[in-house]
Design a protein around this motif. Structure first.
Motif, PDB file in Angstrom:
ATOM      1  N   GLY A   1      16.120  -4.569  45.078  1.00 58.22           N
ATOM      2  CA  GLY A   1      15.727  -4.925  46.441  1.00 58.22           C
ATOM      3  C   GLY A   1      16.504  -6.113  46.963  1.00 58.22           C
ATOM      4  O   GLY A   1      16.963  -6.132  48.108  1.00 58.22           O
TER       5      GLY A   1
ATOM      6  N   VAL B   1      11.548  -3.178  33.688  1.00 65.66           N
ATOM      7  CA  VAL B   1      11.796  -2.159  34.721  1.00 65.66           C
ATOM      8  C   VAL B   1      11.329  -2.672  36.080  1.00 65.66           C
ATOM      9  O   VAL B   1      12.029  -2.553  37.086  1.00 65.66           O
ATOM     10  CB  VAL B   1      11.082  -0.830  34.373  1.00 65.66           C
ATOM     11  CG1 VAL B   1      11.228   0.177  35.500  1.00 65.66           C
ATOM     12  CG2 VAL B   1      11.631  -0.250  33.081  1.00 65.66           C
ATOM     13  N   ARG B   2      10.169  -3.310  36.095  1.00 62.98           N
ATOM     14  CA  ARG B   2       9.667  -3.836  37.356  1.00 62.98           C
ATOM     15  C   ARG B   2      10.604  -4.896  37.926  1.00 62.98           C
ATOM     16  O   ARG B   2      10.926  -4.893  39.114  1.00 62.98           O
ATOM     17  CB  ARG B   2       8.288  -4.451  37.139  1.00 62.98           C
ATOM     18  CG  ARG B   2       7.707  -4.956  38.417  1.00 62.98           C
ATOM     19  CD  ARG B   2       6.578  -5.921  38.177  1.00 62.98           C
ATOM     20  NE  ARG B   2       5.633  -5.889  39.296  1.00 62.98           N
ATOM     21  CZ  ARG B   2       4.482  -6.531  39.293  1.00 62.98           C
ATOM     22  NH1 ARG B   2       4.115  -7.214  38.231  1.00 62.98           N
ATOM     23  NH2 ARG B   2       3.698  -6.478  40.329  1.00 62.98           N
TER      24      ARG B   2
ATOM     25  N   VAL C   1       7.892  -2.155  30.505  1.00 60.04           N
ATOM     26  CA  VAL C   1       7.360  -2.243  31.875  1.00 60.04           C
ATOM     27  C   VAL C   1       7.831  -3.458  32.674  1.00 60.04           C
ATOM     28  O   VAL C   1       8.245  -3.333  33.818  1.00 60.04           O
ATOM     29  CB  VAL C   1       5.808  -2.155  31.921  1.00 60.04           C
ATOM     30  CG1 VAL C   1       5.346  -0.735  31.727  1.00 60.04           C
ATOM     31  CG2 VAL C   1       5.154  -3.081  30.923  1.00 60.04           C
TER      32      VAL C   1
ATOM     33  N   ASP D   1      13.704  -3.445  39.421  1.00 63.38           N
ATOM     34  CA  ASP D   1      13.485  -2.888  40.747  1.00 63.38           C
ATOM     35  C   ASP D   1      13.480  -3.983  41.810  1.00 63.38           C
ATOM     36  O   ASP D   1      13.998  -3.810  42.906  1.00 63.38           O
ATOM     37  CB  ASP D   1      12.161  -2.108  40.791  1.00 63.38           C
ATOM     38  CG  ASP D   1      12.006  -1.366  42.107  1.00 63.38           C
ATOM     39  OD1 ASP D   1      12.825  -0.480  42.363  1.00 63.38           O
ATOM     40  OD2 ASP D   1      11.107  -1.703  42.892  1.00 63.38           O
ATOM     41  N   ARG D   2      12.924  -5.113  41.454  1.00 60.74           N
ATOM     42  CA  ARG D   2      12.908  -6.268  42.358  1.00 60.74           C
ATOM     43  C   ARG D   2      14.336  -6.719  42.643  1.00 60.74           C
ATOM     44  O   ARG D   2      14.687  -7.026  43.772  1.00 60.74           O
ATOM     45  CB  ARG D   2      12.097  -7.375  41.687  1.00 60.74           C
ATOM     46  CG  ARG D   2      11.936  -8.615  42.488  1.00 60.74           C
ATOM     47  CD  ARG D   2      10.525  -8.738  43.038  1.00 60.74           C
ATOM     48  NE  ARG D   2      10.300 -10.081  43.569  1.00 60.74           N
ATOM     49  CZ  ARG D   2      10.753 -10.466  44.752  1.00 60.74           C
ATOM     50  NH1 ARG D   2      11.437  -9.637  45.502  1.00 60.74           N
ATOM     51  NH2 ARG D   2      10.530 -11.708  45.173  1.00 60.74           N
TER      52      ARG D   2
ATOM     53  N   ASP E   1      14.325   7.729  36.595  1.00 57.60           N
ATOM     54  CA  ASP E   1      13.465   8.313  37.595  1.00 57.60           C
ATOM     55  C   ASP E   1      12.776   7.232  38.428  1.00 57.60           C
ATOM     56  O   ASP E   1      12.700   7.311  39.654  1.00 57.60           O
ATOM     57  CB  ASP E   1      12.425   9.165  36.850  1.00 57.60           C
ATOM     58  CG  ASP E   1      11.739  10.129  37.763  1.00 57.60           C
ATOM     59  OD1 ASP E   1      12.428  10.640  38.647  1.00 57.60           O
ATOM     60  OD2 ASP E   1      10.523  10.357  37.587  1.00 57.60           O
ATOM     61  N   ILE E   2      12.291   6.199  37.768  1.00 54.27           N
ATOM     62  CA  ILE E   2      11.566   5.142  38.459  1.00 54.27           C
ATOM     63  C   ILE E   2      12.515   4.300  39.309  1.00 54.27           C
ATOM     64  O   ILE E   2      12.227   3.975  40.454  1.00 54.27           O
ATOM     65  CB  ILE E   2      10.803   4.257  37.441  1.00 54.27           C
ATOM     66  CG1 ILE E   2       9.673   5.056  36.785  1.00 54.27           C
ATOM     67  CG2 ILE E   2      10.232   3.020  38.122  1.00 54.27           C
ATOM     68  CD1 ILE E   2       9.147   4.458  35.502  1.00 54.27           C
ATOM     69  N   LEU E   3      13.677   3.965  38.769  1.00 60.69           N
ATOM     70  CA  LEU E   3      14.597   3.073  39.485  1.00 60.69           C
ATOM     71  C   LEU E   3      15.568   3.837  40.395  1.00 60.69           C
ATOM     72  O   LEU E   3      16.191   3.233  41.263  1.00 60.69           O
ATOM     73  CB  LEU E   3      15.380   2.220  38.493  1.00 60.69           C
ATOM     74  CG  LEU E   3      14.557   1.231  37.658  1.00 60.69           C
ATOM     75  CD1 LEU E   3      15.452   0.486  36.679  1.00 60.69           C
ATOM     76  CD2 LEU E   3      13.824   0.233  38.549  1.00 60.69           C
ATOM     77  N   SER E   4      15.696   5.125  40.195  1.00 63.92           N
ATOM     78  CA  SER E   4      16.702   5.968  40.864  1.00 63.92           C
ATOM     79  C   SER E   4      18.059   5.284  41.054  1.00 63.92           C
ATOM     80  O   SER E   4      18.521   5.065  42.156  1.00 63.92           O
ATOM     81  CB  SER E   4      16.185   6.569  42.175  1.00 63.92           C
ATOM     82  OG  SER E   4      15.301   5.721  42.850  1.00 63.92           O
TER      83      SER E   4
END
Lengths: 90, 269
Positions: free
Chosen positions: B157, B149-150, B146, B153-154, B200-203
């Motif tokens: 961005g 992955v978070r 977790v 994603d940051r 799926d979460i990060l596409s």
């Protein structure tokens, strides 16, 4: 006793990965909505508040500006909570 | 035209340096002149992973500040003459990294190299943002976990807002997902996020999956990029990653649990 047994059973069936996935999906969606917002949003919010206050007394927290992304367009969502029956005209 | 690749993740310990070393060595093995730069000022480690720690004389900061020429600081790999390492400074302050300073060094390297691999430090501070600023491509290294992955994603961005390509409104950085420390057994048992979950979460486009492997520790122990360990699953997976990056179409391997024989099943190894 049954509850405890069920707890272990259900744990085994689904595993912690599905919990991780659900938590991440919510978290990432929330993080992104803040990140993708245009940088002028806070200033826009302050300006709208200023104009609004010429006519009604509203608190800073009662205004909510949000941008939603769709496939081919963006939606600017504006939510203003007006105070109950206490309107003043300038 | 040289291609600048950043290997990034946000979170530490997910395999950035292992990946940067494997990628640079893999590209050199494919005959491409490559250089790998350590951006972790104060905590340099790429030299260790590359096995050239005793040959460091000058570093990246020395070159940025004009105290050494680029070819004095570049360390030629002993195994592959197409591969060079630019080590980070161990003693200096990371504030010495500036967009202009780093840009100048990259510009000079671009004259001589086909691929420039930037090994980013963990975190989102100066070293990490400098490593990604000039990038054309980004490898987002992620563990199926977790917090990793978070953080990834940051980083995605930040890549899309604080890079040269974003600021100059150019074609955006090409981002690739590299999943490392993957354990098909644990995924099967429902204990670990699957490739599909993370994707799926990060596409992001998946460039490869590196299975959890003892070969990675062995490789770092001996200072040999794991991509050279062709016997290991991790080494082979990194080879595939390099080939895919260069345009080959290869199926993803090591995603399924190995079929166990009777003995394996009995003893559940």
């Amino acid at each position: 006793m049954m509850g405890l047994l069920d707890y272990f059973k259900s744990k085994k069936k689904t595993g912690s990965a599905s919990v991780a996935r659900e938590r991440l999906q919510i978290l990432v969606a929330h993080d992104r909505s803040g990140r993708d917002a245009p940088s002028y949003l806070p200033q826009l919010q302050r300006d709208i508040l200023k104009v609004l206050r010429k006519y009604v007394t509203v608190e800073a927290g009662s205004i909510n500006v949000n941008v939603d992304h769709d496939d081919d367009h963006e939606i600017l969502e504006l939510n203003i909570v007006l105070p109950e029956s206490r309107r003043y005209t300038s | 035209m040289a291609r600048i690749i950043v290997v990034t993740s946000g979170k530490g310990g997910v395999g950035k340096t292992t990946t940067a070393a494997a990628l640079a060595m893999g590209l050199a093995e494919k005959g491409r002149r490559s250089v790998v730069i350590d951006f972790d000022v104060g905590l340099r480690n790429l030299d260790l992973i590359m096995g050239c720690e005793r040959r460091v004389v000058y570093d990246f900061i020395n070159v940025i500040q004009g105290e050494a020429r680029l070819n004095q600081a570049l360390i030629k790999d002993k195994r592959n003459d197409k591969l060079f390492v630019l080590p980070a400074s161990q003693t200096r302050d990371k504030e010495a990294l500036t967009i202009e300073g780093v840009g100048k060094v990259l510009e000079e390297l671009a004259k001589d190299f086909e691929y420039i691999v930037c090994d980013s430090p963990a975190g989102i501070e100066l070293g990490a943002t400098m490593a990604m600023y000039h990038a054309d491509d980004a490898f987002v290294v992620t563990n199926p976990e977790v917090s990793s992955v978070r953080d990834s994603d940051r980083m995605i961005g930040i890549l899309s807002s604080k890079s040269r390509r974003a600021e100059q409104d150019l074609e955006p950085i090409r981002e690739y997902l590299l999943l490392t420390r993957y354990s098909p057994e644990r995924v099967k048992r429902g204990e670990m996020l699957s490739v599909e979950d993370v994707q799926d979460i990060l596409s992001l486009d998946l460039i490869g999956v590196i299975p959890e492997s003892q070969a990675v520790l062995n490789a770092s122990n001996s200072g040999v990029p794991v991509v050279l360990d062709t016997e290991s699953t991790a080494g082979q997976a990194y080879r595939d990653v390099v080939a895919r990056y260069l345009g080959e179409e290869l199926p993803h391997r090591f995603l399924e649990t190995e079929k166990k024989g009777l003995l394996g099943r009995l003893f559940g190894s």
